[in-house]
Design a protein around this motif. Structure first.
Motif, PDB file in Angstrom:
ATOM      1  N   GLY A   1       0.778  -1.231   0.000  1.00 35.25           N
ATOM      2  CA  GLY A   1       0.000   0.000   0.000  1.00 35.25           C
ATOM      3  C   GLY A   1       0.809   1.278   0.000  1.00 35.25           C
ATOM      4  O   GLY A   1       0.250   2.376   0.125  1.00 35.25           O
ATOM      5  N   VAL A   2       2.142   1.162  -0.134  1.00 31.68           N
ATOM      6  CA  VAL A   2       2.984   2.353  -0.228  1.00 31.68           C
ATOM      7  C   VAL A   2       2.778   2.991  -1.608  1.00 31.68           C
ATOM      8  O   VAL A   2       2.838   2.300  -2.632  1.00 31.68           O
ATOM      9  CB  VAL A   2       4.470   1.998  -0.031  1.00 31.68           C
ATOM     10  N   ASP A   3       2.519   4.294  -1.637  1.00 34.61           N
ATOM     11  CA  ASP A   3       2.328   5.005  -2.905  1.00 34.61           C
ATOM     12  C   ASP A   3       3.662   5.119  -3.645  1.00 34.61           C
ATOM     13  O   ASP A   3       4.692   5.397  -3.024  1.00 34.61           O
ATOM     14  CB  ASP A   3       1.780   6.410  -2.664  1.00 34.61           C
ATOM     15  N   ILE A   4       3.627   4.948  -4.947  1.00 31.17           N
ATOM     16  CA  ILE A   4       4.835   5.098  -5.763  1.00 31.17           C
ATOM     17  C   ILE A   4       4.522   6.064  -6.891  1.00 31.17           C
ATOM     18  O   ILE A   4       3.672   5.804  -7.738  1.00 31.17           O
ATOM     19  CB  ILE A   4       5.313   3.745  -6.317  1.00 31.17           C
ATOM     20  N   PHE A   5       5.219   7.201  -6.871  1.00 24.48           N
ATOM     21  CA  PHE A   5       5.021   8.239  -7.876  1.00 24.48           C
ATOM     22  C   PHE A   5       6.317   8.457  -8.657  1.00 24.48           C
ATOM     23  O   PHE A   5       7.415   8.274  -8.114  1.00 24.48           O
ATOM     24  CB  PHE A   5       4.660   9.581  -7.219  1.00 24.48           C
ATOM     25  N   ALA A   6       6.178   8.884  -9.893  1.00 27.72           N
ATOM     26  CA  ALA A   6       7.347   9.299 -10.680  1.00 27.72           C
ATOM     27  C   ALA A   6       6.954  10.494 -11.538  1.00 27.72           C
ATOM     28  O   ALA A   6       5.889  10.492 -12.169  1.00 27.72           O
ATOM     29  CB  ALA A   6       7.850   8.152 -11.552  1.00 27.72           C
ATOM     30  N   PHE A   7       7.818  11.503 -11.521  1.00 35.21           N
ATOM     31  CA  PHE A   7       7.598  12.713 -12.313  1.00 35.21           C
ATOM     32  C   PHE A   7       8.882  13.048 -13.062  1.00 35.21           C
ATOM     33  O   PHE A   7       9.983  12.835 -12.535  1.00 35.21           O
ATOM     34  CB  PHE A   7       7.241  13.908 -11.421  1.00 35.21           C
ATOM     35  N   ASN A   8       8.740  13.573 -14.265  1.00 40.79           N
ATOM     36  CA  ASN A   8       9.912  14.125 -14.944  1.00 40.79           C
ATOM     37  C   ASN A   8       9.953  15.630 -14.702  1.00 40.79           C
ATOM     38  O   ASN A   8       9.054  16.203 -14.079  1.00 40.79           O
ATOM     39  CB  ASN A   8       9.915  13.773 -16.433  1.00 40.79           C
ATOM     40  N   CYS A   9      11.009  16.268 -15.180  1.00 43.13           N
ATOM     41  CA  CYS A   9      11.214  17.686 -14.903  1.00 43.13           C
ATOM     42  C   CYS A   9      11.526  18.477 -16.162  1.00 43.13           C
ATOM     43  O   CYS A   9      12.134  17.951 -17.108  1.00 43.13           O
ATOM     44  CB  CYS A   9      12.381  17.885 -13.932  1.00 43.13           C
ATOM     45  N   GLU A  10      11.134  19.716 -16.154  1.00 41.98           N
ATOM     46  CA  GLU A  10      11.599  20.674 -17.156  1.00 41.98           C
ATOM     47  C   GLU A  10      12.862  21.306 -16.567  1.00 41.98           C
ATOM     48  O   GLU A  10      12.807  21.933 -15.506  1.00 41.98           O
ATOM     49  CB  GLU A  10      10.538  21.734 -17.406  1.00 41.98           C
ATOM     50  N   VAL A  11      13.973  21.113 -17.240  1.00 42.24           N
ATOM     51  CA  VAL A  11      15.267  21.540 -16.702  1.00 42.24           C
ATOM     52  C   VAL A  11      15.854  22.652 -17.544  1.00 42.24           C
ATOM     53  O   VAL A  11      16.074  22.494 -18.754  1.00 42.24           O
ATOM     54  CB  VAL A  11      16.256  20.351 -16.641  1.00 42.24           C
ATOM     55  N   LYS A  12      16.095  23.774 -16.917  1.00 45.10           N
ATOM     56  CA  LYS A  12      16.781  24.895 -17.544  1.00 45.10           C
ATOM     57  C   LYS A  12      17.950  25.308 -16.653  1.00 45.10           C
ATOM     58  O   LYS A  12      17.988  24.947 -15.471  1.00 45.10           O
ATOM     59  CB  LYS A  12      15.826  26.067 -17.759  1.00 45.10           C
ATOM     60  N   VAL A  13      18.870  26.042 -17.202  1.00 46.71           N
ATOM     61  CA  VAL A  13      20.072  26.408 -16.462  1.00 46.71           C
ATOM     62  C   VAL A  13      19.738  27.166 -15.178  1.00 46.71           C
ATOM     63  O   VAL A  13      20.397  26.976 -14.155  1.00 46.71           O
ATOM     64  CB  VAL A  13      21.021  27.249 -17.347  1.00 46.71           C
ATOM     65  N   ASP A  14      18.724  27.998 -15.221  1.00 43.33           N
ATOM     66  CA  ASP A  14      18.388  28.825 -14.063  1.00 43.33           C
ATOM     67  C   ASP A  14      17.154  28.362 -13.307  1.00 43.33           C
ATOM     68  O   ASP A  14      16.782  28.959 -12.300  1.00 43.33           O
ATOM     69  CB  ASP A  14      18.192  30.283 -14.501  1.00 43.33           C
ATOM     70  N   ASN A  15      16.516  27.286 -13.780  1.00 42.06           N
ATOM     71  CA  ASN A  15      15.264  26.888 -13.140  1.00 42.06           C
ATOM     72  C   ASN A  15      14.940  25.426 -13.427  1.00 42.06           C
ATOM     73  O   ASN A  15      15.134  24.940 -14.540  1.00 42.06           O
ATOM     74  CB  ASN A  15      14.127  27.769 -13.658  1.00 42.06           C
ATOM     75  N   ILE A  16      14.467  24.720 -12.412  1.00 39.91           N
ATOM     76  CA  ILE A  16      14.011  23.343 -12.561  1.00 39.91           C
ATOM     77  C   ILE A  16      12.616  23.255 -11.961  1.00 39.91           C
ATOM     78  O   ILE A  16      12.378  23.755 -10.859  1.00 39.91           O
ATOM     79  CB  ILE A  16      14.941  22.349 -11.831  1.00 39.91           C
ATOM     80  N   LYS A  17      11.703  22.610 -12.675  1.00 39.65           N
ATOM     81  CA  LYS A  17      10.365  22.429 -12.130  1.00 39.65           C
ATOM     82  C   LYS A  17       9.780  21.096 -12.598  1.00 39.65           C
ATOM     83  O   LYS A  17      10.206  20.541 -13.614  1.00 39.65           O
ATOM     84  CB  LYS A  17       9.433  23.577 -12.515  1.00 39.65           C
ATOM     85  N   ILE A  18       8.824  20.582 -11.824  1.00 34.16           N
ATOM     86  CA  ILE A  18       8.136  19.361 -12.196  1.00 34.16           C
ATOM     87  C   ILE A  18       7.366  19.597 -13.490  1.00 34.16           C
ATOM     88  O   ILE A  18       6.684  20.607 -13.645  1.00 34.16           O
ATOM     89  CB  ILE A  18       7.141  18.935 -11.081  1.00 34.16           C
ATOM     90  N   LYS A  19       7.497  18.646 -14.417  1.00 34.88           N
ATOM     91  CA  LYS A  19       6.792  18.769 -15.688  1.00 34.88           C
ATOM     92  C   LYS A  19       5.505  17.952 -15.662  1.00 34.88           C
ATOM     93  O   LYS A  19       4.407  18.505 -15.772  1.00 34.88           O
ATOM     94  CB  LYS A  19       7.675  18.318 -16.845  1.00 34.88           C
ATOM     95  N   GLU A  20       5.602  16.623 -15.534  1.00 37.45           N
ATOM     96  CA  GLU A  20       4.396  15.797 -15.556  1.00 37.45           C
ATOM     97  C   GLU A  20       4.631  14.461 -14.876  1.00 37.45           C
ATOM     98  O   GLU A  20       5.775  13.995 -14.757  1.00 37.45           O
ATOM     99  CB  GLU A  20       3.931  15.573 -16.990  1.00 37.45           C
ATOM    100  N   LYS A  21       3.555  13.845 -14.452  1.00 33.08           N
ATOM    101  CA  LYS A  21       3.587  12.514 -13.865  1.00 33.08           C
ATOM    102  C   LYS A  21       3.832  11.500 -14.987  1.00 33.08           C
ATOM    103  O   LYS A  21       3.236  11.615 -16.061  1.00 33.08           O
ATOM    104  CB  LYS A  21       2.284  12.225 -13.153  1.00 33.08           C
ATOM    105  N   ILE A  22       4.708  10.524 -14.740  1.00 36.09           N
ATOM    106  CA  ILE A  22       4.965   9.506 -15.743  1.00 36.09           C
ATOM    107  C   ILE A  22       4.548   8.143 -15.204  1.00 36.09           C
ATOM    108  O   ILE A  22       4.402   7.939 -13.997  1.00 36.09           O
ATOM    109  CB  ILE A  22       6.448   9.486 -16.193  1.00 36.09           C
ATOM    110  N   LYS A  23       4.351   7.200 -16.104  1.00 38.18           N
ATOM    111  CA  LYS A  23       3.852   5.874 -15.749  1.00 38.18           C
ATOM    112  C   LYS A  23       4.918   5.078 -14.993  1.00 38.18           C
ATOM    113  O   LYS A  23       6.093   5.095 -15.352  1.00 38.18           O
ATOM    114  CB  LYS A  23       3.446   5.126 -17.017  1.00 38.18           C
ATOM    115  N   VAL A  24       4.489   4.369 -13.954  1.00 39.22           N
ATOM    116  CA  VAL A  24       5.379   3.504 -13.177  1.00 39.22           C
ATOM    117  C   VAL A  24       5.064   2.059 -13.528  1.00 39.22           C
ATOM    118  O   VAL A  24       3.931   1.602 -13.380  1.00 39.22           O
ATOM    119  CB  VAL A  24       5.193   3.724 -11.667  1.00 39.22           C
ATOM    120  N   LEU A  25       6.093   1.333 -13.993  1.00 40.35           N
ATOM    121  CA  LEU A  25       5.951  -0.080 -14.320  1.00 40.35           C
ATOM    122  C   LEU A  25       6.916  -0.878 -13.448  1.00 40.35           C
ATOM    123  O   LEU A  25       8.130  -0.743 -13.563  1.00 40.35           O
ATOM    124  CB  LEU A  25       6.270  -0.311 -15.808  1.00 40.35           C
ATOM    125  N   LEU A  26       6.365  -1.718 -12.590  1.00 40.45           N
ATOM    126  CA  LEU A  26       7.201  -2.503 -11.697  1.00 40.45           C
ATOM    127  C   LEU A  26       7.341  -3.945 -12.160  1.00 40.45           C
ATOM    128  O   LEU A  26       8.098  -4.696 -11.574  1.00 40.45           O
ATOM    129  CB  LEU A  26       6.610  -2.476 -10.277  1.00 40.45           C
TER     130      LEU A  26
END
Length: 231
Positions: free
Chosen positions: A206-231
């Motif tokens: 029952g532990v939640d498992i999340f994965a997100f990618n990021c928009e990465v720029k030299v001066d700023n990093i932010k969460i972009k979107e949730k991505i699919k988790v395949l175990l």
């Protein structure tokens, strides 16, 4: 998340040890600090373009931190301190809604037994939710993998998240891929079978498992979107 400070482009030469590397800066080889103990073999290739962050601390051993690598038109953050800081910032501003929006209290570096989790969440002073944050840099064909080196500590965190669930808490693992080109997340079974199997046990408990990618720029990093988790 803003990345403050002066950034300087350089060329990667070689990794010296877990926390040091040689780069070519202004036609001169210098030693810089690597703020990541992972192997990063797919990124730290001789001749790769890297970006350094100049430190203002004159007492430091090295003047620069190696914080970004350029690969296949992607800018990749390799500073392992970024994911937990980014998660705190993004949760506070609601960027990870609806997953954590019901919690009004956020604490960092929260202890449970002999583990220290990155984030604790609650609706009062009591912590109801333990969240461990893992930074991911390894991506192959749009699939992100963790870990890129065996992690006994990571497996211990998973075991304690499972124990927290059994004791009535909520718990989760947040994988932040420090680059934009990931569409799927998988545990890196070839690198660490024990961690990968423990992650499946955690999900089943029952532990939640999340994965997100990021928009990465030299001066700023932010969460972009949730991505699919395949175990």
């Amino acid at each position: 998340m803003k990345i403050e400070g002066e950034k300087i482009e350089a060329i990667f030469v070689k990794r010296l040890n877990r926390f040091e590397a040689q780069v070519l800066l202004n036609e001169k080889e210098i030693t810089v600090h690597v703020p990541n103990s992972g192997r990063l073999k797919e990124l730290f290739i001789p001749g790769a373009e890297v970006i350094l962050l100049e430190s203002k601390n004159e007492n430091r051993k090295h003047k620069y931190d190696l914080i970004f690598v350029k690969k296949d038109l992607n800018l990749i953050s390799v500073d392992s301190s970024i994911p937990s800081k980014l998660a705190v910032e993004e949760i506070k501003r609601g960027a990870l809604a609806p997953f954590f929006e019901e919690y009004i209290n956020l604490k960092t570096e929260v202890r449970f037994k002999d583990s220290r989790f990155d984030i604790g969440l609650g609706n009062s002073e009591r912590i109801d939710y333990f969240l461990e944050v893992k930074g991911v840099t390894l991506v192959k064909n749009a699939v992100a993998f963790f870990p890129d080196a065996p992690t006994v500590r990571g497996t211990k965190h998973l075991k304690h998240l499972i124990e927290a669930k059994k004791e009535g808490y909520s718990a989760g693992v947040l994988f932040i891929v420090q680059r934009e080109d990931a569409e799927i997340f998988r545990p890196n079974r070839e690198m660490d079978k024990v961690f990968s199997e423990e992650l499946i046990k955690a999900r089943n408990a029952g532990v939640d498992i999340f994965a997100f990618n990021c928009e990465v720029k030299v001066d700023n990093i932010k969460i972009k979107e949730k991505i699919k988790v395949l175990l």
